[in-house]
Design a protein around this motif. Structure first.
Motif, PDB file in Angstrom:
ATOM      1  N   PHE A 244       0.814  -1.346   0.103  1.00  0.00           N
ATOM      2  CA  PHE A 244      -0.017   0.012   0.020  1.00  0.00           C
ATOM      3  C   PHE A 244       0.801   1.256   0.176  1.00  0.00           C
ATOM      4  O   PHE A 244       0.649   2.200  -0.990  1.00  0.00           O
ATOM      5  N   PHE A 245       1.940   1.384   0.839  1.00  0.00           N
ATOM      6  CA  PHE A 245       2.710   2.445   0.846  1.00  0.00           C
ATOM      7  C   PHE A 245       3.539   2.874  -0.243  1.00  0.00           C
ATOM      8  O   PHE A 245       3.856   3.589  -0.689  1.00  0.00           O
ATOM      9  N   SER A 246       4.093   1.532  -0.805  1.00  0.00           N
ATOM     10  CA  SER A 246       4.693   1.544  -1.943  1.00  0.00           C
ATOM     11  C   SER A 246       3.769   2.160  -3.163  1.00  0.00           C
ATOM     12  O   SER A 246       4.489   2.938  -3.968  1.00  0.00           O
ATOM     13  N   VAL A 247       2.621   1.975  -3.120  1.00  0.00           N
ATOM     14  CA  VAL A 247       1.878   2.320  -4.195  1.00  0.00           C
ATOM     15  C   VAL A 247       1.698   3.944  -4.077  1.00  0.00           C
ATOM     16  O   VAL A 247       1.678   4.687  -5.165  1.00  0.00           O
ATOM     17  N   LEU A 248       1.677   4.116  -2.883  1.00  0.00           N
ATOM     18  CA  LEU A 248       1.401   5.755  -2.453  1.00  0.00           C
ATOM     19  C   LEU A 248       2.468   6.519  -2.815  1.00  0.00           C
ATOM     20  O   LEU A 248       2.724   7.592  -3.136  1.00  0.00           O
ATOM     21  N   GLY A 249       3.752   5.709  -2.275  1.00  0.00           N
ATOM     22  CA  GLY A 249       5.014   6.708  -2.486  1.00  0.00           C
ATOM     23  C   GLY A 249       5.716   6.559  -3.666  1.00  0.00           C
ATOM     24  O   GLY A 249       6.603   7.223  -3.850  1.00  0.00           O
ATOM     25  N   ASN A 250       5.343   5.788  -4.690  1.00  0.00           N
ATOM     26  CA  ASN A 250       5.920   5.656  -5.925  1.00  0.00           C
ATOM     27  C   ASN A 250       5.013   5.461  -7.112  1.00  0.00           C
ATOM     28  O   ASN A 250       4.578   4.717  -7.470  1.00  0.00           O
ATOM     29  N   ALA A 251       4.963   6.933  -7.755  1.00  0.00           N
ATOM     30  CA  ALA A 251       4.053   6.968  -8.791  1.00  0.00           C
ATOM     31  C   ALA A 251       4.133   6.137  -9.895  1.00  0.00           C
ATOM     32  O   ALA A 251       3.261   5.260 -10.542  1.00  0.00           O
ATOM     33  N   GLU A 252       5.511   5.996 -10.329  1.00  0.00           N
ATOM     34  CA  GLU A 252       5.775   4.899 -11.525  1.00  0.00           C
ATOM     35  C   GLU A 252       5.318   3.394 -11.053  1.00  0.00           C
ATOM     36  O   GLU A 252       4.734   2.713 -11.752  1.00  0.00           O
ATOM     37  N   PHE A 253       5.427   3.018  -9.669  1.00  0.00           N
ATOM     38  CA  PHE A 253       5.164   1.681  -9.301  1.00  0.00           C
ATOM     39  C   PHE A 253       3.681   1.620  -9.520  1.00  0.00           C
ATOM     40  O   PHE A 253       3.011   0.706  -9.962  1.00  0.00           O
ATOM     41  N   ALA A 254       2.833   2.559  -8.928  1.00  0.00           N
ATOM     42  CA  ALA A 254       1.504   2.901  -8.929  1.00  0.00           C
ATOM     43  C   ALA A 254       0.955   2.554 -10.485  1.00  0.00           C
ATOM     44  O   ALA A 254      -0.105   1.819 -10.533  1.00  0.00           O
ATOM     45  N   GLY A 255       1.616   3.370 -11.211  1.00  0.00           N
ATOM     46  CA  GLY A 255       1.196   3.239 -12.532  1.00  0.00           C
ATOM     47  C   GLY A 255       1.392   1.916 -13.224  1.00  0.00           C
ATOM     48  O   GLY A 255       0.479   1.220 -14.053  1.00  0.00           O
ATOM     49  N   GLN A 256       2.363   1.249 -12.652  1.00  0.00           N
ATOM     50  CA  GLN A 256       2.619  -0.334 -13.223  1.00  0.00           C
ATOM     51  C   GLN A 256       1.518  -1.106 -12.612  1.00  0.00           C
ATOM     52  O   GLN A 256       0.879  -1.984 -13.493  1.00  0.00           O
TER      53      GLN A 256
END
Length: 183
Positions: A19-31
């Motif tokens: 959850f925090f990785s998605v919130l903190g990393n826009a590129e990861f969230a986009g993937q």
């Protein structure tokens, strides 16, 4: 050896970390978003040899902002940091109710959260070949290849929308709750 059936707290740790990785990393969230929006009928061809994932350090600002919101509205850090050994179960339950209500308020205000599966827990389902293994974790006696038949033990959660407030460049996100001095 990796535990394929982590405990409840193990799953909670994985969920918070992701959850925090998605919130903190826009590129990861986009993937993650692109992967979730890919048509299920067109699975990607399997690579001939496994490719090691590229690991990126997540920026902590969004995670710290969420932690600050949970502290502000639910006193989350105060509750977790309190030594509750000398409190009665009734006292702990009353405090947990307040923390729960505050956390729920924060989640509903800043996130749109939907179940991964719409079926009720306990429902029987069939998972076809090419099911989304990032959204569905198989547990129990996992042998063979899809289709898999089983029952839903947890519907899962996915975030459909995030509405965190914008932060000024000068904002120190590491201060999740300022000290208070009463005059």
């Amino acid at each position: 050896m990796t535990d394929l059936n982590p405990s409840f707290f193990g799953r909670m740790s994985i969920a918070f970390g992701t959850f925090f990785s998605v919130l903190g990393n826009a590129e990861f969230a986009g993937q993650v978003k692109r992967l979730r929006e890919a048509p299920a009928a067109a699975p990607a061809p399997a690579p001939s040899k496994p490719v090691a994932p590229t690991l990126k350090e997540a920026t902590p600002e969004a995670a710290l902002q969420l932690l600050g919101l949970l502290q502000r509205d639910a006193r989350f850090i105060d509750f977790v940091e309190e030594d509750i050994a000398n409190y009665t179960d009734a006292d702990i339950g009353a405090a947990a109710r307040l923390v729960h209500d505050g956390c729920r308020t924060v989640l509903r205000e800043h996130f749109t959260i939907r179940p991964v599966r719409d079926e009720a827990e306990g429902s029987r389902v069939t998972l076809p070949d090419g099911f989304d293994a990032t959204a569905i974790r198989l547990t129990g006696n996992v042998v063979g290849k899809p289709p898999f038949n089983g029952s839903i033990s947890h519907r899962g959660w996915k975030v459909a929308d995030v509405r965190l407030p914008k932060l000024a460049d000068s904002h120190d996100a590491s201060v999740v709750a300022p000290a208070e001095v009463e005059l």
